[in-house]
Design a protein around this motif. Structure first.
Motif, PDB file in Angstrom:
ATOM      1  N   ASP A  42       9.420 -10.302 -18.349  1.00 31.20           N
ATOM      2  CA  ASP A  42       8.008  -9.951 -18.176  1.00 31.20           C
ATOM      3  C   ASP A  42       7.751  -9.379 -16.785  1.00 31.20           C
ATOM      4  N   GLU A  43       8.381  -9.973 -15.767  1.00 34.62           N
ATOM      5  CA  GLU A  43       8.218  -9.457 -14.401  1.00 34.62           C
ATOM      6  C   GLU A  43       8.798  -8.049 -14.289  1.00 34.62           C
ATOM      7  N   LEU A  44       9.960  -7.827 -14.908  1.00 37.86           N
ATOM      8  CA  LEU A  44      10.571  -6.494 -14.872  1.00 37.86           C
ATOM      9  C   LEU A  44       9.707  -5.465 -15.596  1.00 37.86           C
ATOM     10  N   ARG A  45       9.150  -5.874 -16.723  1.00 37.37           N
ATOM     11  CA  ARG A  45       8.271  -4.950 -17.465  1.00 37.37           C
ATOM     12  C   ARG A  45       7.068  -4.560 -16.613  1.00 37.37           C
ATOM     13  N   GLY A  46       6.490  -5.529 -15.905  1.00 33.22           N
ATOM     14  CA  GLY A  46       5.349  -5.246 -15.028  1.00 33.22           C
ATOM     15  C   GLY A  46       5.727  -4.274 -13.923  1.00 33.22           C
ATOM     16  N   LYS A  47       6.905  -4.477 -13.345  1.00 36.84           N
ATOM     17  CA  LYS A  47       7.357  -3.569 -12.282  1.00 36.84           C
ATOM     18  C   LYS A  47       7.584  -2.161 -12.819  1.00 36.84           C
ATOM     19  N   ILE A  48       8.158  -2.067 -14.008  1.00 39.13           N
ATOM     20  CA  ILE A  48       8.418  -0.748 -14.604  1.00 39.13           C
ATOM     21  C   ILE A  48       7.103  -0.027 -14.892  1.00 39.13           C
ATOM     22  N   VAL A  49       6.134  -0.749 -15.438  1.00 39.36           N
ATOM     23  CA  VAL A  49       4.827  -0.135 -15.701  1.00 39.36           C
ATOM     24  C   VAL A  49       4.204   0.347 -14.401  1.00 39.36           C
ATOM     25  N   GLY A  50       4.300  -0.471 -13.353  1.00 39.82           N
ATOM     26  CA  GLY A  50       3.770  -0.073 -12.051  1.00 39.82           C
ATOM     27  C   GLY A  50       4.461   1.166 -11.515  1.00 39.82           C
ATOM     28  N   LEU A  51       5.784   1.218 -11.684  1.00 38.45           N
ATOM     29  CA  LEU A  51       6.533   2.385 -11.216  1.00 38.45           C
ATOM     30  C   LEU A  51       6.189   3.630 -12.025  1.00 38.45           C
ATOM     31  N   LEU A  52       5.966   3.448 -13.313  1.00 37.94           N
ATOM     32  CA  LEU A  52       5.626   4.597 -14.149  1.00 37.94           C
ATOM     33  C   LEU A  52       4.229   5.118 -13.853  1.00 37.94           C
ATOM     34  N   GLN A  53       3.308   4.229 -13.519  1.00 38.36           N
ATOM     35  CA  GLN A  53       1.941   4.655 -13.225  1.00 38.36           C
ATOM     36  C   GLN A  53       1.830   5.288 -11.852  1.00 38.36           C
ATOM     37  N   ALA A  54       2.598   4.840 -10.891  1.00 37.64           N
ATOM     38  CA  ALA A  54       2.518   5.364  -9.531  1.00 37.64           C
ATOM     39  C   ALA A  54       2.824   6.859  -9.466  1.00 37.64           C
ATOM     40  N   PRO A  55       3.910   7.350 -10.074  1.00 38.15           N
ATOM     41  CA  PRO A  55       4.164   8.788 -10.018  1.00 38.15           C
ATOM     42  C   PRO A  55       3.067   9.608 -10.691  1.00 38.15           C
ATOM     43  N   ALA A  56       2.451   9.083 -11.741  1.00 37.36           N
ATOM     44  CA  ALA A  56       1.384   9.821 -12.419  1.00 37.36           C
ATOM     45  C   ALA A  56       0.208  10.052 -11.470  1.00 37.36           C
ATOM     46  N   THR A  57      -0.153   9.039 -10.710  1.00 35.70           N
ATOM     47  CA  THR A  57      -1.262   9.222  -9.768  1.00 35.70           C
ATOM     48  C   THR A  57      -0.851  10.149  -8.634  1.00 35.70           C
ATOM     49  N   LYS A  58       0.408  10.072  -8.230  1.00 36.43           N
ATOM     50  CA  LYS A  58       0.884  10.969  -7.177  1.00 36.43           C
ATOM     51  C   LYS A  58       0.907  12.417  -7.663  1.00 36.43           C
ATOM     52  N   ILE A  59       1.325  12.618  -8.902  1.00 36.17           N
ATOM     53  CA  ILE A  59       1.351  13.976  -9.469  1.00 36.17           C
ATOM     54  C   ILE A  59      -0.058  14.541  -9.544  1.00 36.17           C
ATOM     55  N   ALA A  60      -1.003  13.725  -9.987  1.00 32.88           N
ATOM     56  CA  ALA A  60      -2.386  14.191 -10.075  1.00 32.88           C
ATOM     57  C   ALA A  60      -2.907  14.575  -8.690  1.00 32.88           C
ATOM     58  N   THR A  61      -2.569  13.788  -7.678  1.00 33.94           N
ATOM     59  CA  THR A  61      -3.002  14.085  -6.309  1.00 33.94           C
ATOM     60  C   THR A  61      -2.372  15.387  -5.818  1.00 33.94           C
ATOM     61  N   VAL A  62      -1.084  15.546  -6.079  1.00 32.48           N
ATOM     62  CA  VAL A  62      -0.375  16.759  -5.644  1.00 32.48           C
ATOM     63  C   VAL A  62      -0.916  17.990  -6.351  1.00 32.48           C
ATOM     64  N   LEU A  63      -1.211  17.861  -7.636  1.00 31.61           N
ATOM     65  CA  LEU A  63      -1.734  19.005  -8.384  1.00 31.61           C
ATOM     66  C   LEU A  63      -3.145  19.388  -7.931  1.00 31.61           C
ATOM     67  N   GLN A  64      -3.930  18.400  -7.525  1.00 28.83           N
ATOM     68  CA  GLN A  64      -5.286  18.680  -7.068  1.00 28.83           C
ATOM     69  C   GLN A  64      -5.292  19.281  -5.669  1.00 28.83           C
ATOM     70  N   ALA A  65      -4.341  18.927  -4.846  1.00 35.73           N
ATOM     71  CA  ALA A  65      -4.326  19.381  -3.452  1.00 35.73           C
ATOM     72  C   ALA A  65      -4.272  20.900  -3.322  1.00 35.73           C
ATOM     73  N   PRO A  66      -3.364  21.624  -3.995  1.00 29.68           N
ATOM     74  CA  PRO A  66      -3.331  23.074  -3.837  1.00 29.68           C
ATOM     75  C   PRO A  66      -4.627  23.748  -4.299  1.00 29.68           C
ATOM     76  N   ALA A  67      -5.210  23.241  -5.364  1.00 30.60           N
ATOM     77  CA  ALA A  67      -6.446  23.835  -5.862  1.00 30.60           C
ATOM     78  C   ALA A  67      -7.573  23.666  -4.851  1.00 30.60           C
ATOM     79  N   SER A  68      -7.680  22.477  -4.262  1.00 31.25           N
ATOM     80  CA  SER A  68      -8.745  22.262  -3.280  1.00 31.25           C
ATOM     81  C   SER A  68      -8.472  23.069  -2.014  1.00 31.25           C
ATOM     82  N   GLN A  69      -7.208  23.190  -1.628  1.00 31.16           N
ATOM     83  CA  GLN A  69      -6.868  24.007  -0.459  1.00 31.16           C
ATOM     84  C   GLN A  69      -7.182  25.482  -0.714  1.00 31.16           C
ATOM     85  N   LEU A  70      -6.873  25.950  -1.906  1.00 32.66           N
ATOM     86  CA  LEU A  70      -7.165  27.338  -2.266  1.00 32.66           C
ATOM     87  C   LEU A  70      -8.674  27.580  -2.238  1.00 32.66           C
ATOM     88  N   ALA A  71      -9.433  26.618  -2.760  1.00 30.94           N
ATOM     89  CA  ALA A  71     -10.892  26.750  -2.745  1.00 30.94           C
ATOM     90  C   ALA A  71     -11.417  26.803  -1.316  1.00 30.94           C
TER      91      ALA A  71
END
Length: 170
Positions: A130-159
Motif C-alpha cells: 500500500d505504501e509503494l502504491r501511494g508513492k507510485i501514484v504520487g510519482l505519476l501525478q508529479a510529472p503531470a503537473t510539471k508537464i502542465a506547468t512547462v506547457l503553459q510557460a512558453p505560451a505565457s512567455q509568447l503572450a
C-alpha cells in the motif's frame, strides 16, 4: 491425531507454503495465550496469519516444494507467519519480536527464495504494498503537473513578448 487428520494438515500446510508470498518461521517459547492472541490480531490487521503446526507435519509439507530447505528451521516450538503480501508477515513478526523477546525469528522464505534472519529483517524494513502504491501514484501525478506547468510557460512567455511588441509599436 489420526492419520487422516495429519494428512489434511500436511495438505493444508503445503497449500500455505505454495500460495504465501512470504513465510516467516519463529520460535514462540514461553509466550502466553494472551500474547499469542495479540500477535494473531496484529497479523490479521495487516492481512497476514500466524499458525502453529507440528514440526514433523510441517517438514512433510515442505517436501517437494521449492522451499524444502526451510525444513531445518522446524526444531522446537515453532510458529509460521505467512501472508500474500511479500512484506506484511515479516513486518509484523519483526515488530512484535522487538516488543516481546519470547518471539525469536529463525528465518523463512519469499517465493522460492530462502531467507535467513538478516533477510527477514531486511524484508521487514521495506515499505508495504500500500505504501509503494501511494508513492507510485504520487510519482505519476508529479510529472503531470510539471508537464502542465512547462506547457503553459512558453505560451505565457509568447503572450508577454507579443504584448511587449504591441506596446512598443503603439
Amino acid at each position: 491425531m489420526e492419520k487422516a487428520q495429519k494428512a489434511e494438515v500436511v495438505e493444508s500446510l503445503k497449500g500455505l507454503f505454495g500460495q504465501a508470498g512470504t513465510v516467516v518461521v519463529a520460535h514462540y517459547s514461553g509466550m502466553t495465550v494472551t500474547e499469542m492472541g495479540d500477535l494473531r490480531a496484529r497479523m490479521r490487521k495487516e492481512g497476514a496469519s500466524f499458525r502453529v503446526a507440528k514440526n514433523r507435519l510441517a517438514k512433510r509439507a515442505l517436501e517437494g516444494t521449492p522451499v524444502a530447505g526451510m525444513a531445518d528451521l522446524f526444531k522446537g516450538p515453532t510458529g509460521i507467519a505467512f501472508s500474500k503480501d511479500p512484506v506484511a508477515a515479516a513486518k509484523v513478526v519483526v515488530a512484535y519480536a522487538k516488543d516481546n523477546k519470547k518471539l525469536v525469528v529463525l528465518g523463512g522464505a519469499m517465493g522460492a527464495n530462502l531467507l535467513n534472519v538478516e533477510g527477514i529483517l531486511a524484508l521487514a524494513s521495506l515499505p508495504s504494498l500500500d505504501e509503494l502504491r501511494g508513492k507510485i501514484v504520487g510519482l505519476l501525478q508529479a510529472p503531470a503537473t510539471k508537464i502542465a506547468t512547462v506547457l503553459q510557460a512558453p505560451a505565457s512567455q509568447l503572450a508577454r513578448v507579443l504584448s511587449a511588441y504591441a506596446k512598443k509599436a503603439a
